[in-house]
Write an enzyme that holds these catalytic residues in place. Structure first.
Site, mmCIF file in Angstrom:
data_model
loop_
_atom_site.group_PDB
_atom_site.id
_atom_site.type_symbol
_atom_site.label_atom_id
_atom_site.label_comp_id
_atom_site.label_asym_id
_atom_site.label_seq_id
_atom_site.Cartn_x
_atom_site.Cartn_y
_atom_site.Cartn_z
ATOM 1 N N PRO A 2 -28.626 28.739 28.482
ATOM 2 C CA PRO A 2 -28.604 29.463 27.199
ATOM 3 C C PRO A 2 -28.788 30.969 27.398
ATOM 4 C CG PRO A 2 -30.609 28.137 27.416
ATOM 5 C CD PRO A 2 -29.749 27.820 28.587
ATOM 6 N N GLU A 3 -27.950 31.743 26.723
ATOM 7 C CA GLU A 3 -28.066 33.199 26.768
ATOM 8 C C GLU A 3 -28.628 33.669 25.432
ATOM 9 O OE1 GLU A 3 -24.419 34.958 28.330
ATOM 10 O OE2 GLU A 3 -23.875 33.070 29.248
ATOM 11 N N ARG A 112 -33.389 19.612 34.047
ATOM 12 C CA ARG A 112 -33.493 20.247 35.370
ATOM 13 C C ARG A 112 -34.920 20.675 35.720
ATOM 14 N NH1 ARG A 112 -28.190 22.340 36.447
ATOM 15 N NH2 ARG A 112 -29.004 23.112 38.414
#
Ligand SMILES: [Zn+2]
Length: 274
Positions: A2-3, A112
């Protein structure tokens, strides 16, 4: 990953759902998610009893303002927040559970396990190492042309690498770096210090435009990203180069190419971005 636009969408979603709620219980299931304090028991004890007053964002960091402390959260690759009723079983990817008003739970999921949280005092926020070195937000009044130009002049590396550097501008990642450079008609391998004054101005405008539009669209959904409501973003429909290698450029009709720049897959039009 996500940015800024995706994190902003998570922020607005969370603020609507959990602002004003009190944390009535806390459980950490994967200790490494918690960067601070050192002891998980301290995190769990300290956060219980605190009310969530507001949620801010800086770059890609979420900042939860609690009644006594501040929780800084970085989602990294795949971190997600979910709000669920207590009786709903949690998945194996759930690593932190914050019970809210003894009713619902704010759950942090991360396939992750790269995401990190820090629970710190309000007074530590300004000088916290994760935020201290961040560059300006990509907004008109944040990203000023003169310091931006000066920063680019000092960097003998690709403009793509510089856009990914969070100390120059906060919040840009691989997708938006490619989109911004296409918008500005600048080749991703150009050295930052080689850009002319007019090119830097065009680049700055492209940064502001692309990020504003992506925030307005609720971000880009590639693979799994969703905000706290389980909604997906809509900016993928507006992508011009990212994920479009082999397809035709919408401006000139030539084929979009994919190369490696700054160790990242980089999409560009070899004609428009000459
Ligand atoms: Zn083109």
């Amino acid at each position: 990953m996500p940015e800024l636009p995706e994190v902003e969408s998570v922020r607005t979603g969370l603020e609507k759902l959990i602002k004003g709620k009190k944390i009535t219980n806390a459980k950490v299931l994967w200790p490494r998610i918690i960067a601070e304090p050192n002891r998980i028991e301290d995190f769990e004890q300290r956060i219980v009893g605190q009310t969530i007053h507001s949620i801010d964002r800086r770059g890609k960091f979420l900042i939860f303002h609690l009644s006594k402390d501040v929780l800084i959260s970085h989602l990294r690759m795949e971190g997600k927040y979910r709000i669920e009723k207590k009786e709903v079983p949690f998945s194996k990817h759930t690593h932190v559970i914050l019970e809210l008003d003894e009713e619902a739970e704010l759950r942090y999921l991360d396939v992750r396990k790269f995401g990190r949280m820090s629970l710190i005092e309000h007074s530590e926020l300004e000088n916290h190492p994760s935020l201290k070195k961040l560059g300006p937000e990509p907004i008109e009044e944040g990203l000023l042309i003169e310091p931006f130009q000066l920063n680019l002049k000092k960097r003998k590396k690709s403009i793509k690498a510089v856009l990914l550097d969070q100390t120059i501008v906060a919040g840009i990642g691989n997708i938006y770096a490619d989109e911004i450079l296409y918008e500005a008609s600048i080749h991703p391998e150009r050295y930052a210090d080689s850009l002319k004054v007019e090119e830097v101005q065009t680049l700055r405008t492209a940064i502001l435009d692309v990020m504003r539009k992506a925030v307005a669209a609720g971000g880009t959904t590639i693979r799994t990203y969703q905000n706290a409501f389980g909604e997906t973003g809509a900016y993928q429909a507006q992508l011009n180069v990212y994920g479009r290698s082999g397809l035709n450029c919408r401006r000139c009709g030539n084929t979009i190419e994919k190369i490696k720049v700054a160790q990242r897959g980089t999409h560009f039009c070899p004609v428009c971005q000459d």
